[in-house]
Write an enzyme that holds these catalytic residues in place. Structure first.
Site, PDB file in Angstrom:
ATOM      1  N   GLY A 135       0.789  -1.228   0.000  1.00 22.48           N
ATOM      2  CA  GLY A 135       0.000   0.000   0.000  1.00 22.48           C
ATOM      3  C   GLY A 135       0.818   1.272   0.000  1.00 22.48           C
ATOM      4  O   GLY A 135       0.493   2.235  -0.697  1.00 22.48           O
ATOM      5  N   THR A 136       1.884   1.299   0.780  1.00 21.12           N
ATOM      6  CA  THR A 136       2.689   2.520   0.869  1.00 21.12           C
ATOM      7  C   THR A 136       3.301   2.864  -0.480  1.00 21.12           C
ATOM      8  O   THR A 136       3.238   4.012  -0.933  1.00 21.12           O
ATOM      9  CB  THR A 136       3.793   2.364   1.932  1.00 21.12           C
ATOM     10  OG1 THR A 136       3.175   2.279   3.230  1.00 21.12           O
ATOM     11  CG2 THR A 136       4.752   3.550   1.917  1.00 21.12           C
TER      12      THR A 136
ATOM     13  N   ASN B 255      -8.768   3.834   7.844  1.00 19.99           N
ATOM     14  CA  ASN B 255      -8.171   2.685   8.520  1.00 19.99           C
ATOM     15  C   ASN B 255      -8.309   2.725  10.035  1.00 19.99           C
ATOM     16  O   ASN B 255      -8.164   1.700  10.697  1.00 19.99           O
ATOM     17  CB  ASN B 255      -6.686   2.573   8.145  1.00 19.99           C
ATOM     18  CG  ASN B 255      -5.924   3.845   8.460  1.00 19.99           C
ATOM     19  OD1 ASN B 255      -6.226   4.909   7.919  1.00 19.99           O
ATOM     20  ND2 ASN B 255      -4.936   3.751   9.327  1.00 19.99           N
TER      21      ASN B 255
ATOM     22  N   GLN C  61      -8.196  -0.504   2.791  1.00 20.57           N
ATOM     23  CA  GLN C  61      -9.127  -1.113   3.746  1.00 20.57           C
ATOM     24  C   GLN C  61     -10.461  -1.476   3.113  1.00 20.57           C
ATOM     25  O   GLN C  61     -11.309  -2.080   3.758  1.00 20.57           O
ATOM     26  CB  GLN C  61      -9.363  -0.156   4.930  1.00 20.57           C
ATOM     27  CG  GLN C  61      -8.156   0.060   5.811  1.00 20.57           C
ATOM     28  CD  GLN C  61      -7.746  -1.175   6.598  1.00 20.57           C
ATOM     29  OE1 GLN C  61      -8.519  -2.121   6.752  1.00 20.57           O
ATOM     30  NE2 GLN C  61      -6.517  -1.184   7.098  1.00 20.57           N
TER      31      GLN C  61
ATOM     32  N   SER D 107      -3.322  -3.358  -0.924  1.00 24.39           N
ATOM     33  CA  SER D 107      -2.264  -4.092  -0.236  1.00 24.39           C
ATOM     34  C   SER D 107      -2.743  -5.500   0.089  1.00 24.39           C
ATOM     35  O   SER D 107      -3.802  -5.685   0.689  1.00 24.39           O
ATOM     36  CB  SER D 107      -1.872  -3.364   1.057  1.00 24.39           C
ATOM     37  OG  SER D 107      -0.812  -4.018   1.710  1.00 24.39           O
TER      38      SER D 107
ATOM     39  N   HIS E  47      -1.818  -7.979   2.137  1.00 25.52           N
ATOM     40  CA  HIS E  47      -1.925  -8.589   3.465  1.00 25.52           C
ATOM     41  C   HIS E  47      -3.149  -8.119   4.248  1.00 25.52           C
ATOM     42  O   HIS E  47      -3.412  -8.602   5.346  1.00 25.52           O
ATOM     43  CB  HIS E  47      -0.639  -8.358   4.272  1.00 25.52           C
ATOM     44  CG  HIS E  47      -0.444  -6.971   4.774  1.00 25.52           C
ATOM     45  ND1 HIS E  47      -0.625  -6.623   6.093  1.00 25.52           N
ATOM     46  CD2 HIS E  47      -0.053  -5.838   4.144  1.00 25.52           C
ATOM     47  CE1 HIS E  47      -0.352  -5.339   6.251  1.00 25.52           C
ATOM     48  NE2 HIS E  47      -0.010  -4.846   5.085  1.00 25.52           N
TER      49      HIS E  47
ATOM     50  N   THR F  76      13.311  -6.990 -10.472  1.00 29.73           N
ATOM     51  CA  THR F  76      12.773  -8.346 -10.632  1.00 29.73           C
ATOM     52  C   THR F  76      11.493  -8.500  -9.834  1.00 29.73           C
ATOM     53  O   THR F  76      11.450  -8.179  -8.639  1.00 29.73           O
ATOM     54  CB  THR F  76      13.805  -9.389 -10.167  1.00 29.73           C
ATOM     55  OG1 THR F  76      14.995  -9.226 -10.929  1.00 29.73           O
ATOM     56  CG2 THR F  76      13.272 -10.799 -10.341  1.00 29.73           C
TER      57      THR F  76
ATOM     58  N   CYS G  84       0.711   1.168  11.016  1.00 28.71           N
ATOM     59  CA  CYS G  84       1.842   1.682  10.237  1.00 28.71           C
ATOM     60  C   CYS G  84       2.514   2.851  10.936  1.00 28.71           C
ATOM     61  O   CYS G  84       3.627   3.227  10.599  1.00 28.71           O
ATOM     62  CB  CYS G  84       1.366   2.121   8.858  1.00 28.71           C
ATOM     63  SG  CYS G  84       0.604   0.782   7.931  1.00 28.71           S
TER      64      CYS G  84
END
Length: 399
Positions: free
Chosen positions: A70-71, A150, A180, A200, A202, A238, A341
């Protein structure tokens, strides 16, 4: 017993996703830029993941760019757009309660000479479309608005914002932080006039360190990373093939029955809110009336349905959030005192200030967040722990 109620910070990875990633790590470990069989196998995982994600957004696979999360997605959306469009103007619009990965890049852009307008939400957590319309001007090149906050779970009408922006001038780039929201709501960028969408993995039972940025095919954006020209030159380096494969599968799984999962989460939230309302000196942010006044069960349910299904922000008068967090941790209950975060840099939450939370609750607020695996037994255990802990902790409140 253990109760993990910090799913907005991260979720447990799905077993199917983990198994797929392990296979890629162990067997199909080629570099997707290599022209031999192993490389082509790796490239196929990337192609499949793009197709899986594109199916959830009803967009083209070519419009998906994989990132580290996300960042990075937010940074690329903001910095890449600003740098690519600065000849057209230098004005950006956002809200006053965005995630740090949005407002920190904007602070940097302000240092470069860009002008940023910060729209304030009302006490219900929503930003008015009219306020956005008033802020738009000939110099505006970018609007960035978070779909679901969030910290408190406020939900914005991203489609209405998109319509207003494009009605004013179609060339303005519209970015949505959906970190979110993705997996909880159906989001269709083309229908909602979204040019850039940050996600994101996760947050929806995918791997950490992987995410994506939807980039509409006509959106002008500059890369932040230069090198070997991977991903059409927009993000050299990569590719993280195991993470990308896991992200694609997690996305597909998240959208198998999203409405069913959302209803389950709302049921948990209603159940937990009812239990919390029976505790002394507790305020449910966005769910209680002004200054925490009791608004009645039916009205609270209406407010609850206007917020995200998986997040509930609660103020506990007379108890510092960090103290309560660690007291719950000792009982195997895991929660957040704000955005995970920003946990290494604790400060008074700008989000809580923005929605008018009373001063005495700014450092006395805890976020509980659920997922599809959360159970009522975990919530009962947490409510019982709070009932036991709060009177004890309030004995030591600061005078």
């Amino acid at each position: 017993m253990e109760a993990y109620l910090d799913n907005s910070a991260t979720t447990r990875i799905d077993e199917e996703v983990l198994a797929l990633m392990e296979r890629v790590y162990r067997e199909d470990f080629g570099n997707p830029s290599s022209r031999h069989k192993k490389g082509m196998e790796a490239e196929r995982y990337i192609k499949t993941a793009k197709e899986q994600i594109a199916a959830t957004l009803k967009c083209k696979p070519e419009e998906i760019l994989f990132t580290s999360g996300g960042t990075e997605s937010n940074n690329m959306a903001l910095l890449g757009t600003a740098l690519a469009n600065k000849r057209r103007g230098t004005h950006i619009i956002t809200t006053s309660f965005e995630h740090a990965s949005v407002y920190q890049p904007l602070f940097f852009l302000e240092e470069l000479g860009f002008r940023v307008t910060y729209l304030a939400p009302g006490e219900d957590g929503s930003v008015s479309v009219e306020a956005l319309r008033e802020a738009l001007c000939p110099e505006t090149i970018l609007v960035s608005i978070m779909a679901v906050n969030n910290e408190v779970g406020a939900v914005q009408d991203i489609a209405a914002f998109g319509a207003a922006i494009k009605e004013y001038r179609p060339e303005i780039v519209y970015h949505v932080d959906a970190i979110q929201a993705y997996g909880k709501y159906r989001i269709y960028p083309k229908r909602q006039n979204i040019d850039l969408l940050s996600v994101s993995a996760h947050k929806f039972h995918g791997p950490k360190g992987c995410g994506f940025l939807y980039i509409g095919e006509k959106t002008k954006i500059k890369p932040l990373l230069y090198g070997g020209g991977q991903q059409k030159g927009l993000r050299s380096g990569t590719e993280n093939v195991p993470g990308i494969a896991g992200t694609g599968l997690a996305a597909a799984l998240a959208y198998e029955k999203p409405e069913e999962v959302r209803e389950y989460l709302y049921g948990l939230k209603e159940y937990f809110a009812q239990g919390l309302s029976g505790l002394e000196d507790v305020t449910l942010h966005l769910l209680d009336g002004k200054d925490g006044q009791d608004i009645g069960e039916e009205e609270r349910k209406e407010c609850l349905r206007r917020t995200a299904p998986h997040i509930i922000s609660v103020g506990f008068a007379g108890v510092r959030s960090e103290v309560l967090l660690h007291a719950l941790e000792e009982k195997g209950i895991y929660v957040s005192s704000g955005s995970a975060c920003s946990s290494n840099h604790p400060a008074v939450s700008g989000t809580l200030k923005a929605i008018g939370v009373k001063n005495e609750l700014l450092d006395a607020t805890v976020r509980f967040s659920f997922c599809k695996d959360t159970t009522k037994e975990e919530l009962d255990y947490t409510l019982a722990a709070l009932k036991e802990l709060l009177p004890q902790l309030r004995k030591f409140r600061r005078k």
